[in-house]
Design an enzyme around this catalytic site. Sequence first.
Site, PDB file in Angstrom:
ATOM      1  N   ASN A  10       0.760  -1.252   0.111  1.00 53.04           N
ATOM      2  CA  ASN A  10       0.083  -0.025   0.063  1.00 53.04           C
ATOM      3  C   ASN A  10       0.963   1.346   0.123  1.00 53.04           C
ATOM      4  O   ASN A  10       0.547   2.159  -0.747  1.00 53.04           O
ATOM      5  CB  ASN A  10      -0.851  -0.016   1.117  1.00 53.04           C
ATOM      6  CG  ASN A  10      -1.928  -1.103   1.137  1.00 53.04           C
ATOM      7  OD1 ASN A  10      -1.828  -2.261   1.902  1.00 53.04           O
ATOM      8  ND2 ASN A  10      -2.928  -1.092   0.314  1.00 53.04           N
ATOM      9  N   LYS A  54      11.524  -8.841  -6.098  1.00 53.49           N
ATOM     10  CA  LYS A  54      10.583 -10.073  -6.157  1.00 53.49           C
ATOM     11  C   LYS A  54       9.599 -10.029  -7.373  1.00 53.49           C
ATOM     12  O   LYS A  54       9.243  -8.886  -8.095  1.00 53.49           O
ATOM     13  CB  LYS A  54       9.639 -10.313  -4.809  1.00 53.49           C
ATOM     14  CG  LYS A  54       8.853 -11.400  -4.954  1.00 53.49           C
ATOM     15  CD  LYS A  54       7.819 -11.302  -3.627  1.00 53.49           C
ATOM     16  CE  LYS A  54       7.218 -12.833  -3.198  1.00 53.49           C
ATOM     17  NZ  LYS A  54       6.594 -12.786  -1.987  1.00 53.49           N
ATOM     18  N   TYR A  95      -5.672 -10.422 -10.563  1.00 53.48           N
ATOM     19  CA  TYR A  95      -4.466  -9.812 -10.386  1.00 53.48           C
ATOM     20  C   TYR A  95      -3.623  -9.175 -11.640  1.00 53.48           C
ATOM     21  O   TYR A  95      -2.640  -8.204 -11.612  1.00 53.48           O
ATOM     22  CB  TYR A  95      -3.468 -10.727  -9.449  1.00 53.48           C
ATOM     23  CG  TYR A  95      -3.723 -10.685  -8.148  1.00 53.48           C
ATOM     24  CD1 TYR A  95      -3.233  -9.653  -7.195  1.00 53.48           C
ATOM     25  CD2 TYR A  95      -4.505 -11.513  -7.453  1.00 53.48           C
ATOM     26  CE1 TYR A  95      -3.378  -9.782  -5.876  1.00 53.48           C
ATOM     27  CE2 TYR A  95      -4.908 -11.380  -6.154  1.00 53.48           C
ATOM     28  CZ  TYR A  95      -4.381 -10.593  -5.257  1.00 53.48           C
ATOM     29  OH  TYR A  95      -4.671 -10.665  -3.834  1.00 53.48           O
ATOM     30  N   HIS A 120      -1.059 -16.751  -4.873  1.00 54.48           N
ATOM     31  CA  HIS A 120      -2.652 -16.214  -5.076  1.00 54.48           C
ATOM     32  C   HIS A 120      -3.450 -17.420  -5.840  1.00 54.48           C
ATOM     33  O   HIS A 120      -4.503 -17.399  -5.860  1.00 54.48           O
ATOM     34  CB  HIS A 120      -2.900 -15.178  -5.807  1.00 54.48           C
ATOM     35  CG  HIS A 120      -2.579 -13.882  -4.838  1.00 54.48           C
ATOM     36  ND1 HIS A 120      -3.328 -13.883  -3.726  1.00 54.48           N
ATOM     37  CD2 HIS A 120      -1.471 -13.047  -4.718  1.00 54.48           C
ATOM     38  CE1 HIS A 120      -2.615 -12.759  -2.991  1.00 54.48           C
ATOM     39  NE2 HIS A 120      -1.809 -12.169  -3.536  1.00 54.48           N
ATOM     40  N   GLU A 176     -46.681 -14.559 -15.477  1.00 57.35           N
ATOM     41  CA  GLU A 176     -46.932 -15.960 -14.962  1.00 57.35           C
ATOM     42  C   GLU A 176     -47.066 -17.039 -16.206  1.00 57.35           C
ATOM     43  O   GLU A 176     -47.809 -17.760 -16.219  1.00 57.35           O
ATOM     44  CB  GLU A 176     -48.245 -15.855 -14.099  1.00 57.35           C
ATOM     45  CG  GLU A 176     -48.144 -14.933 -13.004  1.00 57.35           C
ATOM     46  CD  GLU A 176     -49.192 -15.098 -11.960  1.00 57.35           C
ATOM     47  OE1 GLU A 176     -50.171 -15.813 -12.359  1.00 57.35           O
ATOM     48  OE2 GLU A 176     -49.303 -14.444 -10.830  1.00 57.35           O
TER      49      GLU A 176
END
Length: 689
Positions: free
Chosen positions: A117, A166, A226, A383, A634
Amino acid sequence: MMTKGNVPAIRKGVSTYPILKSSYAVAKTDADLALSQPIVVPTPADAGGGYTHEQHKKNYTHILNCGIAYQISAEKKYADYISNILLKYAEAYEKWPLHPKRKEGHQGGKIFWQSLNDFVWQVYTIQGYDLAYDAISAKDRGTIEKHLFKPMMTFFTVDCKETFDKIHNHGTWDIAAVGMTGYVLNLPEYVQMAIKGSKKDGKTGYLAQVDQLFSPDGYYTEGPYYQRYALLPFVIFAKAINNYQPELRIFEYRNQLLAKAIQTSLQLTYTNGVFFPINDAIKDKTYESAELVYGVDIAYADIKAQPELLDIVQKQGQVVVSDAGLKIAAALQENKTKPFVYQSQWIGDGANGQDGGLGILRYGKNSDQQCLLLKAASQGMGHGHFDRLNILYYDNNVEVFPDYGAARFMNIEAKKGGDYLPENKTWAKQTIAHNTMVVDQTSNFKGDWQQAQEHPAVKLFFNDQKNQQVVSAMEENAYQGVNMKRTSALIKVPALSKPLLLDIFQALSSKPHQYDLPFWYKGNLIDASFKINAYTNNLKALGSKYGYEHIWLNAEQNVPETGGYISILNNKRFYTTHFATDSPIQVKLISLGANDPEMNLVESKAFLLSQKQASNQVFFTITEAHGQTNPVSETTVGAKSVVSDLMVNSADAQKVVVSFKVKGKVYHYQINYQDKDNYIQLTNADDTK
């Protein structure tokens, strides 16, 4: 996103082009809201969804929108806001320790509970700072850069070095934040680190991320949800690279891979714009999200001006107030739009495209399209879900056979701070939570994602002919000693207006196993070929682990190999699934909710085809979409299926032959695993192919 040379034209465009005008109005409204309120920079304290978390998110949105408002209006008050709020951050940032709360399994940030974040905050904030740069005094810029941005860069590249290097969406956001800040602050050292990794050897960094996370078809290995999320830092940083270093020709990299990734993202949605919710996906996320607004704008303006993208822009209803937004607004005004066409296609996974993939079959207009997805991809890293050979089926603008997605309530602090719930591991990731085979009540790879990552599924066959669309794939590593093959098809026969969903799931083993094949469905059960004897006052869990502990057994019935059917009513249309096997089975009606003390699980229902003990097993199903009901008048028409007499005629490792009737006419369907030229053969009673 906005360059000095284009600012006058963008200012003119805001008053000329409706979509640019309305998009700017949204940004300016937020900017004016920011100016009307006291600046609040709280000491970080809360997890996702909490007060401080949400306030810092509001702040970066205000900063970006004030930057846009300043460039378009030339009113210095917007730039002053950016200067003032960033000075407050500069005063506090170096005093803040790591965030007092942590998202489980993730590196902590300073502003937020996870470093991800913090990276996102900076990607947005640095854009606003860049837009207001010339209106901020040199003294204030010096303070902001010395006490906020530069310490932040140290935190991102040194304290968060593992994440920076990473190959993962967290790393992408980190790299984009560092690289964009490096450009704005004229710190080429950070730019080089961002592009080529912390050691500048190309083994990590932006280019390595593009190389390893995307397939040649533009598929992002963690899945559509993602892919959407990761696209934003990929495309914004690419735009920055292109602006500052056009000689790198970043948009041409890997044969215009970013453009393919954006196109693939759009193709990974159903016709209502919702992304296929495989892996850790929050359902109901659409291509109207900010990430795809940026992506589509950049794809059209900077890579290739495909008129089909303008159709998506119109559905998004907004553009980024930028160079790209201006170009799109002008194209819309000139009526250059062409309808966006959803395609049946195989989308390969893995850096070389050879790690399995997704098979997508589509039939019909966007207003009422049948769509089948067969997931035969790699694991999708942490994930990923354990759902090899899972299918999703859509029709009539709704899910018919859905995917559960992630067990999470995003930014709902009362639900574990908005983080993934414990049931994401115990339920959502487990194989039984998906529309695929479970062997011995155990999940694929016994729930070990690292092991699963090493063994992708294998594509056997794909064909996208209009009246006979087929995808076939194999998984031979998920369960030791068990070879699984699934062939799914949309088959159009002359007697019916809509194709049949034909599905053949075969398991081959030298030892006996329990085979369970669930079909999780949306809608209400209307009819069945067998008597339903439901347990009315004493439910019990179906098992004790691998997700079975969360399933209530509502009813069970023995059925012969000749099978039967179950009919569902969903969105005023009927769906009848006929089934046949090569040995007697049990049909179990199940629902979700057992062992759920905090009521975290979302209501779900399924019928489960279960073979208690067999070495080899074939589950043959046909799902027919038929009829409709009108609750206002209906009236009901076509409520009864016209498919019948399913039979597994023969099955072995080389070939499977099945048959069925449509309005009394016999069809034979044959899968030839060893013959790629004649992999599928469909013949009717007159031997007409």
